[in-house]
Design an enzyme around this catalytic site. Structure first.
Site, PDB file in Angstrom:
ATOM      1  N   ARG A 141      -0.360  -9.093  13.090  1.00 59.09           N
ATOM      2  CA  ARG A 141      -0.798  -8.112  12.349  1.00 59.09           C
ATOM      3  C   ARG A 141      -1.672  -8.673  11.240  1.00 59.09           C
ATOM      4  O   ARG A 141      -2.953  -8.121  10.863  1.00 59.09           O
ATOM      5  CB  ARG A 141      -0.090  -7.092  11.718  1.00 59.09           C
ATOM      6  N   ARG A 156      -9.531   0.548   8.392  1.00 60.75           N
ATOM      7  CA  ARG A 156      -9.219  -0.617   8.816  1.00 60.75           C
ATOM      8  C   ARG A 156     -10.322  -1.552   9.524  1.00 60.75           C
ATOM      9  O   ARG A 156     -10.073  -2.798   9.882  1.00 60.75           O
ATOM     10  CB  ARG A 156      -7.715  -0.716   9.563  1.00 60.75           C
ATOM     11  N   LYS A 203       0.756  -1.331   0.048  1.00 61.63           N
ATOM     12  CA  LYS A 203      -0.264   0.125   0.184  1.00 61.63           C
ATOM     13  C   LYS A 203       0.804   1.164  -0.106  1.00 61.63           C
ATOM     14  O   LYS A 203       0.711   2.064  -0.790  1.00 61.63           O
ATOM     15  CB  LYS A 203      -0.908  -0.092   1.403  1.00 61.63           C
ATOM     16  N   ARG A 254      11.850  -5.917   5.266  1.00 59.12           N
ATOM     17  CA  ARG A 254      11.996  -4.507   5.814  1.00 59.12           C
ATOM     18  C   ARG A 254      12.384  -4.428   7.231  1.00 59.12           C
ATOM     19  O   ARG A 254      12.934  -3.289   7.687  1.00 59.12           O
ATOM     20  CB  ARG A 254      10.401  -3.926   5.568  1.00 59.12           C
ATOM     21  N   ARG A 305      11.883  -1.180  11.890  1.00 52.63           N
ATOM     22  CA  ARG A 305      10.662  -1.084  12.514  1.00 52.63           C
ATOM     23  C   ARG A 305      10.288  -1.870  13.550  1.00 52.63           C
ATOM     24  O   ARG A 305      10.440  -3.000  13.170  1.00 52.63           O
ATOM     25  CB  ARG A 305       9.724  -0.759  11.433  1.00 52.63           C
TER      26      ARG A 305
HETATM   27  P1  B4P Z   1       3.929  -1.800   2.576  1.00 49.77           P
HETATM   28  O1  B4P Z   1       2.690  -2.969   2.130  1.00 49.77           O
HETATM   29  O2  B4P Z   1       3.739  -0.500   1.684  1.00 49.77           O
HETATM   30  O3  B4P Z   1       3.652  -1.837   3.846  1.00 49.77           O
HETATM   31  P2  B4P Z   1       2.928  -0.803   4.612  1.00 49.77           P
HETATM   32  O4  B4P Z   1       2.128   0.465   4.162  1.00 49.77           O
HETATM   33  O5  B4P Z   1       3.745  -0.153   5.429  1.00 49.77           O
HETATM   34  O6  B4P Z   1       1.505  -1.384   5.479  1.00 49.77           O
HETATM   35  P3  B4P Z   1       1.421  -1.731   6.982  1.00 49.77           P
HETATM   36  O7  B4P Z   1      -0.003  -2.354   6.932  1.00 49.77           O
HETATM   37  O8  B4P Z   1       2.672  -2.649   7.287  1.00 49.77           O
HETATM   38  O9  B4P Z   1       1.620  -0.807   7.875  1.00 49.77           O
HETATM   39  P4  B4P Z   1       0.961   0.659   8.347  1.00 49.77           P
HETATM   40  O10 B4P Z   1       1.947   1.604   8.528  1.00 49.77           O
HETATM   41  O11 B4P Z   1      -0.391   0.902   7.757  1.00 49.77           O
HETATM   42  O12 B4P Z   1       5.384  -2.556   2.204  1.00 49.77           O
HETATM   43  C1  B4P Z   1       5.714  -3.580   2.871  1.00 49.77           C
HETATM   44  C2  B4P Z   1       7.280  -3.793   2.193  1.00 49.77           C
HETATM   45  O13 B4P Z   1       7.116  -4.554   1.170  1.00 49.77           O
HETATM   46  C3  B4P Z   1       8.060  -2.699   1.956  1.00 49.77           C
HETATM   47  O14 B4P Z   1       9.410  -2.950   2.546  1.00 49.77           O
HETATM   48  C4  B4P Z   1       8.188  -2.631   0.406  1.00 49.77           C
HETATM   49  O15 B4P Z   1       9.406  -2.440   0.006  1.00 49.77           O
HETATM   50  C5  B4P Z   1       7.871  -4.449   0.061  1.00 49.77           C
HETATM   51  N1  B4P Z   1       7.104  -4.437  -1.055  1.00 49.77           N
HETATM   52  C6  B4P Z   1       6.182  -3.687  -1.550  1.00 49.77           C
HETATM   53  N2  B4P Z   1       5.672  -4.021  -2.811  1.00 49.77           N
HETATM   54  C7  B4P Z   1       6.188  -5.089  -2.999  1.00 49.77           C
HETATM   55  C8  B4P Z   1       6.391  -5.703  -4.295  1.00 49.77           C
HETATM   56  N3  B4P Z   1       5.848  -5.833  -5.199  1.00 49.77           N
HETATM   57  N4  B4P Z   1       7.330  -6.910  -4.204  1.00 49.77           N
HETATM   58  C9  B4P Z   1       8.391  -7.267  -3.024  1.00 49.77           C
HETATM   59  N5  B4P Z   1       8.218  -6.286  -2.095  1.00 49.77           N
HETATM   60  C10 B4P Z   1       7.381  -5.191  -2.152  1.00 49.77           C
HETATM   61  O16 B4P Z   1       0.319   0.214   9.825  1.00 49.77           O
HETATM   62  C11 B4P Z   1       1.124  -0.083  10.996  1.00 49.77           C
HETATM   63  C12 B4P Z   1       0.162  -0.187  12.185  1.00 49.77           C
HETATM   64  O17 B4P Z   1      -0.183   1.089  12.515  1.00 49.77           O
HETATM   65  C13 B4P Z   1      -0.757  -1.169  12.416  1.00 49.77           C
HETATM   66  O18 B4P Z   1      -0.434  -2.457  12.688  1.00 49.77           O
HETATM   67  C14 B4P Z   1      -1.585  -0.613  13.422  1.00 49.77           C
HETATM   68  O19 B4P Z   1      -1.374  -0.755  14.615  1.00 49.77           O
HETATM   69  C15 B4P Z   1      -1.624   0.880  13.062  1.00 49.77           C
HETATM   70  N6  B4P Z   1      -2.542   1.515  12.226  1.00 49.77           N
HETATM   71  C16 B4P Z   1      -2.448   1.855  11.229  1.00 49.77           C
HETATM   72  N7  B4P Z   1      -3.328   2.392  10.601  1.00 49.77           N
HETATM   73  C17 B4P Z   1      -4.565   2.215  11.488  1.00 49.77           C
HETATM   74  C18 B4P Z   1      -5.890   2.183  11.412  1.00 49.77           C
HETATM   75  N8  B4P Z   1      -6.711   2.840  10.361  1.00 49.77           N
HETATM   76  N9  B4P Z   1      -6.712   2.037  12.536  1.00 49.77           N
HETATM   77  C19 B4P Z   1      -6.059   1.356  13.478  1.00 49.77           C
HETATM   78  N10 B4P Z   1      -4.913   1.291  13.676  1.00 49.77           N
HETATM   79  C20 B4P Z   1      -3.815   1.676  12.457  1.00 49.77           C
END
Ligand code: B4P
Length: 190
Positions: free
Chosen positions: A145, A89, A14, A128, A134
């Site tokens: 998660r 979410r 995402k 990552r 992180r």
């Molecule tokens: P991403 O999938 O981009 O990870 P993200 O956006 O950080 O999503 P995530 O769900 O983990 O975290 P968030 O900050 O929203 O990428 C992951 C990795 O994969 C990267 O290293 C990237 O380089 C790699 N990658 C991407 N595409 C690829 C491909 N095609 N091939 C290979 N590798 C690839 O949430 C973190 C925490 O915050 C949650 O657990 C929760 O506690 C809280 N939170 C956030 N939003 C919330 C909400 N709305 N409600 C309640 N809690 C919330």
């Protein structure tokens, strides 16, 4: 306005795809994960509470997250649109997003849902974790998660399935290939 919800499990890409979409369509990026991490870094009262929850891999309360979204929308009036990354979410967050957009005379234009299986998510997030340090990218938290996603976030897809704006996309492959799949959907539906 073009308001895109980028949806998918943790590690589905995402954040990665949101960066590319904001550049192409000149949209404002709202990532609830990034917003929470800046509160953690600034050691605010909210940040201290949020860190403990995030380190367990659970969801921060709907009230807090919805409040953050409302503030962001107020800050950016008259923009071409928004990318919501990692929000909604829960079904409650989805309902509130609809209400808050309605108050601003706009709607969710499309929900793009990245489909990636568990093994690949684990692999990406562990990698990552090694690179970025992180604190929620360790095996136990990642696994929780993904479970939390299955139980609390997948129901959001049923909420959007009742509309014709939900577009599942294969999220495995090269980043640019996935981006092309997303752009094809955006162009057809904007
Ligand atoms: P991403 O999938 O981009 O990870 P993200 O956006 O950080 O999503 P995530 O769900 O983990 O975290 P968030 O900050 O929203 O990428 C992951 C990795 O994969 C990267 O290293 C990237 O380089 C790699 N990658 C991407 N595409 C690829 C491909 N095609 N091939 C290979 N590798 C690839 O949430 C973190 C925490 O915050 C949650 O657990 C929760 O506690 C809280 N939170 C956030 N939003 C919330 C909400 N709305 N409600 C309640 N809690 C919330």
């Amino acid at each position: 306005m073009l308001n895109i919800v980028l949806f998918g499990p943790p590690g589905s890409g995402k954040g990665t795809q949101a960066e590319k979409l904001i550049e192409k369509y000149n949209l404002i990026h709202i990532s609830t994960g990034d917003l929470l991490r800046s509160e953690v870094a600034a050691q605010t009262e909210l940040g201290v509470k949020a860190k403990a929850i995030m380190d367990r891999g659970e969801l921060v309360s709907d009230d807090i997250v919805i409040g953050m979204i409302q503030n962001k929308l107020k800050e950016h009036k008259g923009v071409p649109g928004f990318i919501f990354d990692g929000f909604p979410r829960t079904v409650e967050q989805a309902r509130e997003l609809r209400n808050v957009l309605e108050t601003n005379d706009t709607i969710v234009s499309m929900v793009i849902s990245l489909q990636v299986e568990r093994d690949e998510l684990m692999k990406r997030l562990l990698k990552r974790g090694e690179e970025s340090g992180r604190s929620d990218d360790n095996e136990e938290t990642i696994s929780n998660r993904i479970d939390v996603y299955q139980h609390q976030t997948v129901p959001v897809t049923y909420y959007y399935d009742k509309t014709n704006i939900h577009h599942p996309i294969q999220g495995i492959g090269k980043i640019d290939e996935i981006f092309k799949r997303i752009v094809d959907v955006v162009e057809k539906n904007k």
